[in-house]
Design a protein around this motif. Sequence first.
Motif, PDB file in Angstrom:
ATOM      1  N   SER A   1     -10.487  12.100  -5.371  1.00 13.75           N
ATOM      2  CA  SER A   1      -9.495  12.999  -5.970  1.00 13.75           C
ATOM      3  C   SER A   1      -8.143  12.332  -6.231  1.00 13.75           C
ATOM      4  CB  SER A   1      -9.277  14.219  -5.065  1.00 13.75           C
ATOM      5  OG  SER A   1      -8.866  13.825  -3.768  1.00 13.75           O
ATOM      6  N   VAL A   2      -7.964  11.087  -5.794  1.00 13.61           N
ATOM      7  CA  VAL A   2      -6.675  10.394  -5.925  1.00 13.61           C
ATOM      8  C   VAL A   2      -6.759   9.369  -7.054  1.00 13.61           C
ATOM      9  CG1 VAL A   2      -5.061   8.812  -4.771  1.00 13.61           C
ATOM     10  CG2 VAL A   2      -6.046  10.745  -3.506  1.00 13.61           C
ATOM     11  N   ASP A   3      -5.786   9.408  -7.954  1.00  9.96           N
ATOM     12  CA  ASP A   3      -5.758   8.461  -9.069  1.00  9.96           C
ATOM     13  C   ASP A   3      -5.165   7.114  -8.677  1.00  9.96           C
ATOM     14  OD1 ASP A   3      -6.464  10.143 -11.631  1.00  9.96           O
ATOM     15  OD2 ASP A   3      -5.102  11.388 -10.451  1.00  9.96           O
ATOM     16  N   LEU A   4      -4.153   7.152  -7.816  1.00  7.66           N
ATOM     17  CA  LEU A   4      -3.401   5.933  -7.512  1.00  7.66           C
ATOM     18  C   LEU A   4      -2.839   6.004  -6.103  1.00  7.66           C
ATOM     19  CD1 LEU A   4      -1.938   3.271  -8.362  1.00  7.66           C
ATOM     20  CD2 LEU A   4      -0.106   4.721  -9.262  1.00  7.66           C
ATOM     21  N   VAL A   5      -2.942   4.896  -5.393  1.00 11.45           N
ATOM     22  CA  VAL A   5      -2.287   4.730  -4.091  1.00 11.45           C
ATOM     23  C   VAL A   5      -1.234   3.640  -4.248  1.00 11.45           C
ATOM     24  CG1 VAL A   5      -2.565   4.094  -1.663  1.00 11.45           C
ATOM     25  CG2 VAL A   5      -4.377   5.384  -2.837  1.00 11.45           C
ATOM     26  N   VAL A   6      -0.003   3.957  -3.898  1.00 11.28           N
ATOM     27  CA  VAL A   6       1.067   2.960  -3.869  1.00 11.28           C
ATOM     28  C   VAL A   6       1.685   3.022  -2.487  1.00 11.28           C
ATOM     29  CG1 VAL A   6       3.240   2.153  -4.861  1.00 11.28           C
ATOM     30  CG2 VAL A   6       1.544   3.254  -6.327  1.00 11.28           C
ATOM     31  N   THR A   7       1.578   1.934  -1.733  1.00 15.70           N
ATOM     32  CA  THR A   7       2.038   2.002  -0.351  1.00 15.70           C
ATOM     33  C   THR A   7       2.409   0.632   0.189  1.00 15.70           C
ATOM     34  OG1 THR A   7       1.538   3.019   1.796  1.00 15.70           O
ATOM     35  CG2 THR A   7      -0.209   1.679   0.783  1.00 15.70           C
ATOM     36  N   SER A   8       3.184   0.664   1.249  1.00 10.93           N
ATOM     37  CA  SER A   8       3.557  -0.545   1.980  1.00 10.93           C
ATOM     38  C   SER A   8       3.317  -0.277   3.461  1.00 10.93           C
ATOM     39  CB  SER A   8       5.037  -0.874   1.723  1.00 10.93           C
ATOM     40  OG  SER A   8       5.409  -2.072   2.367  1.00 10.93           O
ATOM     41  N   PRO A   9       2.202  -0.765   4.008  1.00  9.03           N
ATOM     42  CA  PRO A   9       1.855  -0.474   5.402  1.00  9.03           C
ATOM     43  C   PRO A   9       2.710  -1.292   6.364  1.00  9.03           C
ATOM     44  CG  PRO A   9       0.317  -2.047   4.492  1.00  9.03           C
ATOM     45  CD  PRO A   9       1.224  -1.649   3.355  1.00  9.03           C
ATOM     46  N   PRO A  10       2.612  -1.012   7.664  1.00  7.04           N
ATOM     47  CA  PRO A  10       3.318  -1.849   8.646  1.00  7.04           C
ATOM     48  C   PRO A  10       2.914  -3.319   8.516  1.00  7.04           C
ATOM     49  CG  PRO A  10       2.468   0.137   9.681  1.00  7.04           C
ATOM     50  CD  PRO A  10       1.882   0.093   8.303  1.00  7.04           C
ATOM     51  N   TYR A  11       3.875  -4.216   8.588  1.00 10.17           N
ATOM     52  CA  TYR A  11       3.613  -5.659   8.468  1.00 10.17           C
ATOM     53  C   TYR A  11       3.490  -6.253   9.866  1.00 10.17           C
ATOM     54  CZ  TYR A  11       5.735  -5.231   3.752  1.00 10.17           C
ATOM     55  OH  TYR A  11       6.057  -4.870   2.477  1.00 10.17           O
ATOM     56  N   ASP A  12       2.278  -6.387  10.356  1.00  5.86           N
ATOM     57  CA  ASP A  12       2.092  -6.896  11.719  1.00  5.86           C
ATOM     58  C   ASP A  12       3.042  -6.154  12.647  1.00  5.86           C
ATOM     59  OD1 ASP A  12       0.034  -8.750  11.148  1.00  5.86           O
ATOM     60  OD2 ASP A  12       1.494 -10.159  10.345  1.00  5.86           O
ATOM     61  N   ASN A  13       3.932  -6.886  13.338  1.00  9.26           N
ATOM     62  CA  ASN A  13       4.911  -6.251  14.227  1.00  9.26           C
ATOM     63  C   ASN A  13       6.339  -6.525  13.769  1.00  9.26           C
ATOM     64  OD1 ASN A  13       2.977  -5.231  16.158  1.00  9.26           O
ATOM     65  ND2 ASN A  13       2.685  -7.349  16.816  1.00  9.26           N
ATOM     66  N   LEU A  14       6.531  -6.642  12.452  1.00  8.68           N
ATOM     67  CA  LEU A  14       7.852  -6.979  11.939  1.00  8.68           C
ATOM     68  C   LEU A  14       8.844  -5.819  12.033  1.00  8.68           C
ATOM     69  CD1 LEU A  14       6.876  -9.059   8.779  1.00  8.68           C
ATOM     70  CD2 LEU A  14       7.806  -9.905  10.929  1.00  8.68           C
ATOM     71  N   ARG A  15       8.358  -4.586  12.120  1.00 10.74           N
ATOM     72  CA  ARG A  15       9.220  -3.406  12.244  1.00 10.74           C
ATOM     73  C   ARG A  15       8.653  -2.501  13.327  1.00 10.74           C
ATOM     74  NH1 ARG A  15      11.601  -6.228   9.205  1.00 10.74           N
ATOM     75  NH2 ARG A  15      12.647  -5.736   7.226  1.00 10.74           N
TER      76      ARG A  15
END
Length: 262
Positions: A22-36
């Motif tokens: 049902s989703v056309d597009l996913v735009v995301t920035s997941p956690p980067y290892d333990n940088l944040r």
Amino acid sequence: MELNKIYNEDCLEGMKRIPDGSVDLVVTSPPYDNLRSYNGVGDGWNRSKFEEIAKQLCRVLKEGGVIVWNVNDQTENGGKTGTSFRQCLYFMECGLLLNDTMIWRKTNPMPQVKQPRYSACFEYMFVFSKGKPAVFNPIMRKTAHAGMTYNSTCKNMGGENGRTFKNFKINDEAVEYNVWDIGVAQNETGHPAVFPLEIPIRHIQSWCNEGALVLDPFMGSGTTAIAAIKLGRNFIGFEMCEQYYELCCKRIAAEKAQLTLF
């Protein structure tokens, strides 16, 4: 599940309520290892959690849909973790195509302490698709030598040996390069890693049309939702941290209020 809303919950649980395909597009920035640290809500982020989320993203994505996965690697024990590449390969193992490996080159990167490598100034934007992308509205760039003609050869496309002499004319425009120069967002929100608005704006324009559904499972400060509103797309998002969830709601409400003024 209600559209154009952000949910204050773990995306892994929330996505289970999204219907298949049902989703056309996913735009995301997941956690980067333990940088944040993200106020501690990202402490459970690990390989196992990533794989579960990746499977859910593949399930909810339409045929021809696209996932834009903006990610980077931590430096650990003197070397880069390579997490971004492992995640990329896993999405491919799940059956997605690696449609493009794009680069976000930061025009204002953070200064680096002296170390045995060149200063980091970019992040990966892996573009995955479920089959051939159903939509591609390319951003175009002006060509430096528009209208010029030249003689050259091209490979014979029929399979026969040799090359063919042809006269070529340079077009006025060409498809933009897959390296995007975009500055790091000026952080006035209190979130530790604000997504530059230009990134979701360009990807949403590129990979879906008006009225499409855009998902961001790691909504952060709400930038993907704001980009979707500006471009006439629907959105769904998840944000575990209550502080950032409230920030998302405030920013989205302000954006909607701004639209009603016109």
